[in-house]
Design a protein around this motif. Structure first.
Motif, PDB file in Angstrom:
ATOM      1  N   GLU A 189       0.810  -1.107   0.205  1.00  0.00           N
ATOM      2  CA  GLU A 189       0.009  -0.012  -0.062  1.00  0.00           C
ATOM      3  C   GLU A 189       0.889   1.317   0.024  1.00  0.00           C
ATOM      4  O   GLU A 189       1.753   1.377   0.911  1.00  0.00           O
ATOM      5  CB  GLU A 189      -0.835  -0.073   1.225  1.00  0.00           C
ATOM      6  N   ILE A 190       0.636   2.052  -1.046  1.00  0.00           N
ATOM      7  CA  ILE A 190       1.590   3.284  -1.143  1.00  0.00           C
ATOM      8  C   ILE A 190       0.270   4.428  -1.143  1.00  0.00           C
ATOM      9  O   ILE A 190      -0.298   4.411  -2.226  1.00  0.00           O
ATOM     10  CB  ILE A 190       2.395   3.377  -2.363  1.00  0.00           C
ATOM     11  N   ALA A 191       0.621   5.477  -0.426  1.00  0.00           N
ATOM     12  CA  ALA A 191      -0.312   6.780  -0.499  1.00  0.00           C
ATOM     13  C   ALA A 191       0.494   7.687  -1.470  1.00  0.00           C
ATOM     14  O   ALA A 191       1.520   7.987  -1.287  1.00  0.00           O
ATOM     15  CB  ALA A 191      -0.588   7.156   0.873  1.00  0.00           C
ATOM     16  N   LEU A 192      -0.048   8.286  -2.513  1.00  0.00           N
ATOM     17  CA  LEU A 192       0.446   8.998  -3.535  1.00  0.00           C
ATOM     18  C   LEU A 192       0.421  10.555  -3.042  1.00  0.00           C
ATOM     19  O   LEU A 192      -0.788  10.988  -2.460  1.00  0.00           O
ATOM     20  CB  LEU A 192      -0.273   8.783  -4.794  1.00  0.00           C
ATOM     21  N   ASP A 193       1.397  11.230  -2.986  1.00  0.00           N
ATOM     22  CA  ASP A 193       1.374  12.730  -2.737  1.00  0.00           C
ATOM     23  C   ASP A 193       2.142  13.606  -3.938  1.00  0.00           C
ATOM     24  O   ASP A 193       2.507  12.991  -4.793  1.00  0.00           O
ATOM     25  CB  ASP A 193       1.928  12.863  -1.142  1.00  0.00           C
ATOM     26  N   GLY A 194       2.350  14.657  -3.893  1.00  0.00           N
ATOM     27  CA  GLY A 194       3.010  15.541  -4.507  1.00  0.00           C
ATOM     28  C   GLY A 194       4.251  15.473  -5.096  1.00  0.00           C
ATOM     29  O   GLY A 194       4.903  15.819  -6.099  1.00  0.00           O
ATOM     30  N   GLU A 195       4.962  14.693  -4.095  1.00  0.00           N
ATOM     31  CA  GLU A 195       6.527  14.413  -4.446  1.00  0.00           C
ATOM     32  C   GLU A 195       6.830  13.249  -4.763  1.00  0.00           C
ATOM     33  O   GLU A 195       5.960  12.259  -4.681  1.00  0.00           O
ATOM     34  CB  GLU A 195       7.386  14.715  -2.958  1.00  0.00           C
TER      35      GLU A 195
END
Length: 198
Positions: free
Chosen positions: A130-136
């Motif tokens: 599980e990976i949460a995507l963010d702006g970086e």
């Protein structure tokens, strides 16, 4: 009274006569120093020698048929033919040949950071649950096996705004870009890229 007034006038005239010289009307300005105005030469801007990574121009399609990848209903969710909703399907991101022993995969949310989450598979085995995507950009490195290396990005949700969107980059072990693209998939669907190690 006239005597007092006369006395005041005489005293004021006598005081005025002994006043400081700076109150005189003769004013001598201080001459300006003759200095040569030097032309300011800005320093030379030396830009660093950065060469952008070379991107493979077109995917190679002679070793994988994209339609055959998504036939296995145990691994891939079937396309939902909903009118006007284009993202309820699996997405093929291309197949590429490489001689690299490892590959670095980087990803981030491609649009508004809205809580998109993904799961990553390598040859149908979970490597990132599980990976949460963010702006970086975040990423990981994988060891490539000889032959086909199939990388699947499964959308675990669609965040606040549908669909699950992400920008990704794939690099070889020398830092040269193999692929860079985006996916737009619904929950449960996968975006797939294939790297063929020669």
């Amino acid at each position: 009274m006239k005597k007092i007034l006369f006395f005041v006038i005489v005293i004021s005239l006598s005081l005025n006569g002994y006043g400081q010289e700076e109150f005189k009307t003769k004013f001598k300005p201080i001459p300006a120093k003759n200095s040569k105005i030097k032309e300011v030469i800005p320093p030379k801007v030396i830009s660093p020698k950065i060469t952008p990574p070379e991107v493979v121009k077109a995917p190679v399609s002679d070793f994988v048929n994209p339609e055959d990848i998504f036939l296995n209903s145990n691994l891939y969710k079937k396309e939902a033919n909903t009118k006007g909703i284009f993202y309820r399907r699996n997405q093929f991101l291309g197949s590429f040949k490489t001689k690299s022993f490892t590959s670095t995969i980087r990803y981030r949310d491609a649009a508004f950071v809205d809580g998109d989450k993904i799961r990553v598979y390598l040859n149908d085995k979970i490597i990132e649950p599980e990976i949460a995507l963010d702006g970086e950009f975040k990423g990981f490195k994988i060891a490539l096996v000889d032959g086909i290396n199939k990388i699947d990005f499964e959308a675990l949700n669609e965040g606040f705004a549908s669909p699950n969107t992400a920008e990704f980059q794939v690099y070889d072990d020398k830092g040269i870009a193999i692929s860079a693209s985006q996916w737009n998939v619904g929950t449960g669907y996968k975006a797939t890229i294939i790297l063929m190690k020669e």
